[in-house]
Design an enzyme around this catalytic site. Structure first.
Site, PDB file in Angstrom:
ATOM      1  N   ASP A  34       0.815  -1.217   0.000  1.00  0.00           N
ATOM      2  CA  ASP A  34       0.000   0.000   0.000  1.00  0.00           C
ATOM      3  C   ASP A  34       0.847   1.265   0.000  1.00  0.00           C
ATOM      4  O   ASP A  34       0.377   2.344   0.363  1.00  0.00           O
ATOM      5  CB  ASP A  34      -0.958   0.001   1.205  1.00  0.00           C
ATOM      6  N   HIS A 235      25.461   2.381 -17.147  1.00  0.00           N
ATOM      7  CA  HIS A 235      24.260   2.624 -16.338  1.00  0.00           C
ATOM      8  C   HIS A 235      24.432   2.130 -14.905  1.00  0.00           C
ATOM      9  O   HIS A 235      23.476   1.641 -14.292  1.00  0.00           O
ATOM     10  CB  HIS A 235      23.033   1.999 -17.006  1.00  0.00           C
ATOM     11  N   ASP A 252      27.528  11.231 -12.668  1.00  0.00           N
ATOM     12  CA  ASP A 252      26.531  11.661 -13.666  1.00  0.00           C
ATOM     13  C   ASP A 252      25.234  11.879 -12.918  1.00  0.00           C
ATOM     14  O   ASP A 252      24.578  10.916 -12.514  1.00  0.00           O
ATOM     15  CB  ASP A 252      26.392  10.578 -14.746  1.00  0.00           C
ATOM     16  N   ASP A 263      21.344  17.375 -16.625  1.00  0.00           N
ATOM     17  CA  ASP A 263      21.998  16.069 -16.815  1.00  0.00           C
ATOM     18  C   ASP A 263      23.483  16.360 -17.023  1.00  0.00           C
ATOM     19  O   ASP A 263      23.896  16.757 -18.106  1.00  0.00           O
ATOM     20  CB  ASP A 263      21.372  15.381 -18.037  1.00  0.00           C
ATOM     21  N   HIS A 342      28.653   5.047 -26.936  1.00  0.00           N
ATOM     22  CA  HIS A 342      27.337   5.703 -26.936  1.00  0.00           C
ATOM     23  C   HIS A 342      27.388   6.952 -27.808  1.00  0.00           C
ATOM     24  O   HIS A 342      28.451   7.376 -28.249  1.00  0.00           O
ATOM     25  CB  HIS A 342      26.889   6.040 -25.509  1.00  0.00           C
ATOM     26  N   HIS A 346      21.772  13.921 -26.330  1.00  0.00           N
ATOM     27  CA  HIS A 346      20.336  13.713 -26.548  1.00  0.00           C
ATOM     28  C   HIS A 346      19.635  15.023 -26.225  1.00  0.00           C
ATOM     29  O   HIS A 346      20.194  15.889 -25.546  1.00  0.00           O
ATOM     30  CB  HIS A 346      19.824  12.575 -25.648  1.00  0.00           C
ATOM     31  N   HIS A 353      15.990  12.309 -21.309  1.00  0.00           N
ATOM     32  CA  HIS A 353      16.150  11.989 -22.734  1.00  0.00           C
ATOM     33  C   HIS A 353      14.886  12.532 -23.379  1.00  0.00           C
ATOM     34  O   HIS A 353      13.879  11.835 -23.483  1.00  0.00           O
ATOM     35  CB  HIS A 353      16.309  10.485 -22.953  1.00  0.00           C
ATOM     36  N   GLU A 376      28.074  14.906 -24.373  1.00  0.00           N
ATOM     37  CA  GLU A 376      28.654  14.027 -23.357  1.00  0.00           C
ATOM     38  C   GLU A 376      29.525  12.909 -23.914  1.00  0.00           C
ATOM     39  O   GLU A 376      29.196  11.732 -23.764  1.00  0.00           O
ATOM     40  CB  GLU A 376      27.536  13.438 -22.511  1.00  0.00           C
ATOM     41  N   TYR A 380      35.833   4.706 -22.245  1.00  0.00           N
ATOM     42  CA  TYR A 380      35.724   3.670 -21.220  1.00  0.00           C
ATOM     43  C   TYR A 380      36.585   2.493 -21.650  1.00  0.00           C
ATOM     44  O   TYR A 380      36.292   1.832 -22.653  1.00  0.00           O
ATOM     45  CB  TYR A 380      34.258   3.219 -21.074  1.00  0.00           C
ATOM     46  N   ARG A 398      33.655  10.429 -18.536  1.00  0.00           N
ATOM     47  CA  ARG A 398      32.645  11.139 -19.348  1.00  0.00           C
ATOM     48  C   ARG A 398      32.593  12.572 -18.842  1.00  0.00           C
ATOM     49  O   ARG A 398      32.751  12.816 -17.639  1.00  0.00           O
ATOM     50  CB  ARG A 398      31.265  10.463 -19.230  1.00  0.00           C
ATOM     51  N   GLU A 400      29.954  15.775 -19.339  1.00  0.00           N
ATOM     52  CA  GLU A 400      28.624  16.063 -19.901  1.00  0.00           C
ATOM     53  C   GLU A 400      28.141  17.442 -19.468  1.00  0.00           C
ATOM     54  O   GLU A 400      28.108  17.754 -18.277  1.00  0.00           O
ATOM     55  CB  GLU A 400      27.621  15.002 -19.416  1.00  0.00           C
TER      56      GLU A 400
END
Ligand code: GLY
Ligand code: MN
Ligand code: MN
Length: 430
Positions: A34, A235, A252, A263, A342, A346, A353, A376, A380, A398, A400
């Site tokens: 609940d 991710h 990130d 972002d 990647h 975006h 996104h 970004e 890696y 990275r 960004e």
């Protein structure tokens, strides 16, 4: 509210006279038993209504082009609800505060929708997202007309038109995005400045969340706080490992303000000093990011931004001996993509996104003033990659930023956050 009214008029002009747009709000989602997740409004509904309650439905009827009639079905005020959860806005506020022409109890939706649809030619809604709502739309279209007027026969997905509107940000939206970026930059900077006294990825995550919430914002997406090899997992969201001495930390994270997201990614040394290999790769990613941002103008198309980053990274990885075979061959074969897997960005807006097409008629679309995107690039190197010298293995980087496309140089919403090697090291060691 004036801005939302303008957006509704713009959409009405796009769907045209004789059309009706029907846009449902989000529902509350069960977390367990609940207990519910914190409510998050549907972005299309929020964009058009500014109304932050679940289970409402917005109906926009185009009378003459952008001249429209707007009805909101929502929960009426309720004394019991008020005692337990706080009250609903109610029907009067829907008309006055939210500037709807009409407001009805949501319980009357099935009874009243057929009347609202009579004499209209087509319905625009979001199809294929909620099978139950699709069925209700079809049911209303098939209801008997009470006034000998015809019912709409066409049902069209509204997303393409609505998302073209959302793609170009207004002045108000750019202000909201700037606030989200400012709060995020401050939170990143405070975490970066304190990293030497932090022990675990959790500590950085907690610091960011503290700063977002205390600024009236919330996290726009699960933060990625990956130290050492974890930075190579795109991710990664476990955010629970000890910070390795001598390793890099990739952060990130961005908050949202009034629904608008930031972002932002920074990568920095846990001990405050890049070693030689880390610095070489970091400066390459930064060079790629500068090259990509330089393409975020109306003189270029969407693909030009990624192409500039990919070109720089490919050449740099060849020069460092990480990619073999020479630049021409590596570009042609895409062998560098093993380390930059990647795209460079975006759209950014209410969704992290964000919505909007990247290609039109099969071609990469031309950039326009008011489009907002992330830039970004990253590198890696998998920890177990024996094709490269040991010094490179397990490094993930990275950088960004959030940028607004302009006629000349792009405006960088997140420019306040340090990113040169010197500025990052200075902040950490200050
Ligand atoms: N944080 C998700 C992304 O950078 O796209
Ligand atoms: Mn990101
Ligand atoms: Mn991003």
């Amino acid at each position: 509210m004036a801005e939302c009214a303008r957006r509704r008029a713009d959409l009405a002009g796009m769907i045209g006279t004789g059309s009706v747009a029907v846009i449902p709000a989000a529902s509350q989602k069960v977390r367990s038993n609940d207990v519910y997740y914190p409510f998050r409004q549907d972005n299309d509904f929020w964009y058009l209504s500014g109304f932050n309650e679940p289970d409402a439905v917005l109906v926009i009827t185009s009378e003459h082009g952008s001249d429209c009639h707007v009805s909101l079905f929502c929960a009426p005020q309720d004394a019991r609800q008020a005692r337990w959860h706080g009250d609903y806005a109610g029907l009067d506020a829907a008309r006055t505060e939210y500037r709807m022409n009409d407001a009805y109890p949501i319980s009357q939706l099935d009874d009243l929708m057929p009347q609202l649809l009579q004499g209209r030619e087509r319905i625009y809604s979001r199809l294929g997202q909620d099978a139950g709502f699709d069925q209700r739309l079809i049911g209303w279209m098939h209801a008997q007309s009470t006034a000998q007027l015809s019912m709409p026969e066409e049902l069209i997905d509204v997303r393409h038109l609505l998302h073209e509107l959302r793609l170009i940000k207004s002045r108000f939206e750019l202000e909201m995005l700037q606030i989200a970026a400012d709060v995020s930059c401050r939170a990143h900077a405070r975490a970066m400045g304190a990293v030497c006294s932090m022990h675990n990825e959790r500590d950085i995550t907690a610091s960011l969340m503290h700063d977002y919430i205390s600024s009236g914002c919330q996290s726009a997406y699960p933060a990625i706080v990956g130290s050492g090899e974890n930075a190579c997992i795109l991710h990664y969201t476990d955010n629970n490992q000890a910070l390795p001495e001598g390793g890099l930390l990739l952060v990130d994270s961005g908050c949202e303000y009034q629904g608008y997201a930031a972002d932002i990614t920074r990568t920095y040394p846990v001990n405050g000093h890049f070693n030689t290999a880390q610095k070489a790769l970091y400066e390459l990613v930064l060079e790629a990011q500068h090259a990509a941002i330089a393409k975020a103008t109306t003189a270029h198309c969407w693909d030009a931004v990624h192409d500039a980053a990919a070109d720089t990274i490919c050449a740099g990885l060849c020069a460092l001996g990480i990619v073999s075979g020479g630049y021409e061959k590596a570009m042609k074969s895409g062998s560098y993509e093993k380390y930059f897997m990647h795209k460079t960005g975006h759209w950014l807006g209410l969704d992290v996104h964000d919505v909007g097409d990247y290609r039109l008629a099969g071609e990469s679309r031309q950039l326009e003033v008011g489009m907002v995107m992330t830039v970004e690039p990253g590198i890696y190197i998998p920890p177990a990659d024996e094709s490269v010298a040991p010094c490179w293995r397990g490094i993930g980087i990275r950088i960004e930023d959030d940028v607004v496309v302009s006629k000349g140089q792009a405006r960088i919403l997140s420019a306040a956050l340090p990113k040169s090697v010197a500025d990052v090291e200075t902040l950490i060691n200050a």
